[in-house]
Design a protein around this motif. Structure first.
Motif, PDB file in Angstrom:
ATOM      1  N   ARG A 197       0.854  -1.004   0.104  1.00 29.18           N
ATOM      2  CA  ARG A 197       0.045  -0.142  -0.126  1.00 29.18           C
ATOM      3  C   ARG A 197       0.960   1.247   0.061  1.00 29.18           C
ATOM      4  O   ARG A 197       0.429   2.368  -0.574  1.00 29.18           O
ATOM      5  N   HIS A 215      -6.786  -1.016  -9.936  1.00 27.29           N
ATOM      6  CA  HIS A 215      -7.443  -0.067  -8.995  1.00 27.29           C
ATOM      7  C   HIS A 215      -8.771  -0.712  -8.261  1.00 27.29           C
ATOM      8  O   HIS A 215      -8.846  -0.692  -7.129  1.00 27.29           O
ATOM      9  N   ASP A 216      -9.428  -2.063  -8.931  1.00 24.04           N
ATOM     10  CA  ASP A 216     -10.194  -2.649  -8.217  1.00 24.04           C
ATOM     11  C   ASP A 216      -9.646  -3.333  -7.232  1.00 24.04           C
ATOM     12  O   ASP A 216     -10.216  -3.468  -6.204  1.00 24.04           O
ATOM     13  N   ARG A 219      -8.567  -1.413  -4.139  1.00 19.61           N
ATOM     14  CA  ARG A 219      -9.487  -0.882  -3.471  1.00 19.61           C
ATOM     15  C   ARG A 219      -9.959  -2.012  -2.558  1.00 19.61           C
ATOM     16  O   ARG A 219     -10.287  -1.836  -1.551  1.00 19.61           O
ATOM     17  N   THR A 224      -5.590   3.177  -2.066  1.00 23.34           N
ATOM     18  CA  THR A 224      -5.736   3.941  -3.169  1.00 23.34           C
ATOM     19  C   THR A 224      -4.308   3.848  -3.745  1.00 23.34           C
ATOM     20  O   THR A 224      -3.326   4.304  -2.925  1.00 23.34           O
ATOM     21  N   THR A 226      -0.657   4.679  -5.173  1.00 21.55           N
ATOM     22  CA  THR A 226      -0.033   6.028  -5.711  1.00 21.55           C
ATOM     23  C   THR A 226       0.807   5.848  -7.166  1.00 21.55           C
ATOM     24  O   THR A 226       1.785   4.887  -7.017  1.00 21.55           O
TER      25      THR A 226
END
Length: 324
Positions: A197, A215-216, A219, A224, A226
């Motif tokens: 993360r 991105h899914d 999540r 989120t 970087t």
């Protein structure tokens, strides 16, 4: 009246062979069927066309006139049959393939080698096609087979197009080879995405299905990402990881083992992309397409078997497949 070319051809055959029986044999019909067709033609044209006699059949002046046009019909039919046979012979040897680079480097070559051994006279062509365009190229008739990928969702091809599943291609994390997650634990240790993360990421460009999948997954892992660098190529992503400035999520098939990198499998459930061979639903005119798909599946099974083997630390490689 509507002119029936079959009647014209029948009269030409009667004139050539001199009897209804011989004309029936040429048409692969019974003499009775030909007699009925002559009677119908005379009703349609409203004039006698054939004179039957003990020695066969001759044509009236009207019948001879129509027979002259029937010879043209027969010649055109013979040419059509010959040209269609030539076309089908060409199509049976033609194979137009579209694929993206990682598949072109890893899936396609062994399959094409085997195909060439079986059909050395095959007329094969290969072009680069992005996955999002493959089904459209098939539907438009510009390709016979397209190898495409779908990220995390089943492929839904347009009507009259068929998708043949080839390979489930898992995503892996590519790390700098001196990364703590690479040096501090065995090579077969699976990582959880949430362990990354705090990392800077190289990712596929926004708008691509691979980026959406990334991105899914992040999540679902509770963060989120970087994203510091964006690219359309898994090759570029891995080269950047090799500098030590970021990590990347890359397809297993697209791994280049770039200098300065290593990779780790993700714990399940892991993101993946599904590879398909796409053809027209009716590929009967291009039988080599079905043969190629069988060969691609053989290659895919071999590749999957190597992935399931015990992992080992990668060495540098000069291979450079394109993964997106």
């Amino acid at each position: 009246m509507v002119v029936d070319p079959a009647q014209l051809r029948l009269l030409a055959l009667i004139e050539r062979h001199g009897s209804l029986t011989a004309a029936a044999h040429a048409l692969r019909l019974t003499p009775a069927a030909v007699t009925q067709q002559v009677a119908k033609a005379e009703r349609d044209w409203q004039v006698p066309l054939v004179i039957r006699g003990p020695r066969g059949a001759t044509l009236t002046a009207a019948g001879a006139l129509l027979a002259s046009h029937g010879r043209t019909v027969e010649e055109a039919s013979d040419r059509a049959e010959a040209e269609l046979a030539a076309l089908l012979g060409h199509l049976s040897l033609r194979l137009r393939i579209g694929t993206f680079q990682a598949a072109a480097l890893h899936l396609l070559p062994p399959a094409l080698t085997a195909l060439r051994h079986r059909h050395p006279d095959a007329d094969v062509s290969v072009i680069d096609v992005v996955s999002g365009r493959g089904a459209d190229e098939i539907s438009a008739g510009r390709l016979d087979v397209a190898i495409v990928a779908s990220w995390g969702r089943p492929l839904t091809p347009p009507p009259h197009v068929r998708a043949h599943s080839l390979l489930s291609d898992p995503m892996v994390v590519v790390l700098p080879d001196d990364h703590p997650l690479a040096t501090g634990q065995p090579a077969d240790t699976e990582l959880h995405l949430e362990q990354l993360r705090a990392e800077s990421w190289v990712s596929i460009l926004a708008g691509h299905a691979a980026r959406e999948q990334f991105h899914d997954a992040a999540r679902e892992a509770g963060f989120t990402p970087t994203v510091r660098f964006e690219t359309e190529s898994y090759d570029v992503a891995q080269a950047l990881v090799g500098t030590g400035i970021a990590v990347a999520l890359v397809s297993r098939l697209a791994l280049t083992h770039a200098p300065g990198t290593t990779h780790r499998e993700l714990a399940r459930p892991r993101p993946y992309r599904q590879l398909y061979a796409v053809t027209k639903a009716d590929a009967s005119l291009t039988p080599l397409a079905d043969m190629l798909i069988d060969l691609l599946r053989d290659v895919a099974r071999d590749i999957t078997a190597t992935w399931e083997a015990p992992p080992r630390e990668e060495q540098g490689s000069s291979n450079s497949p394109h993964g997106a």
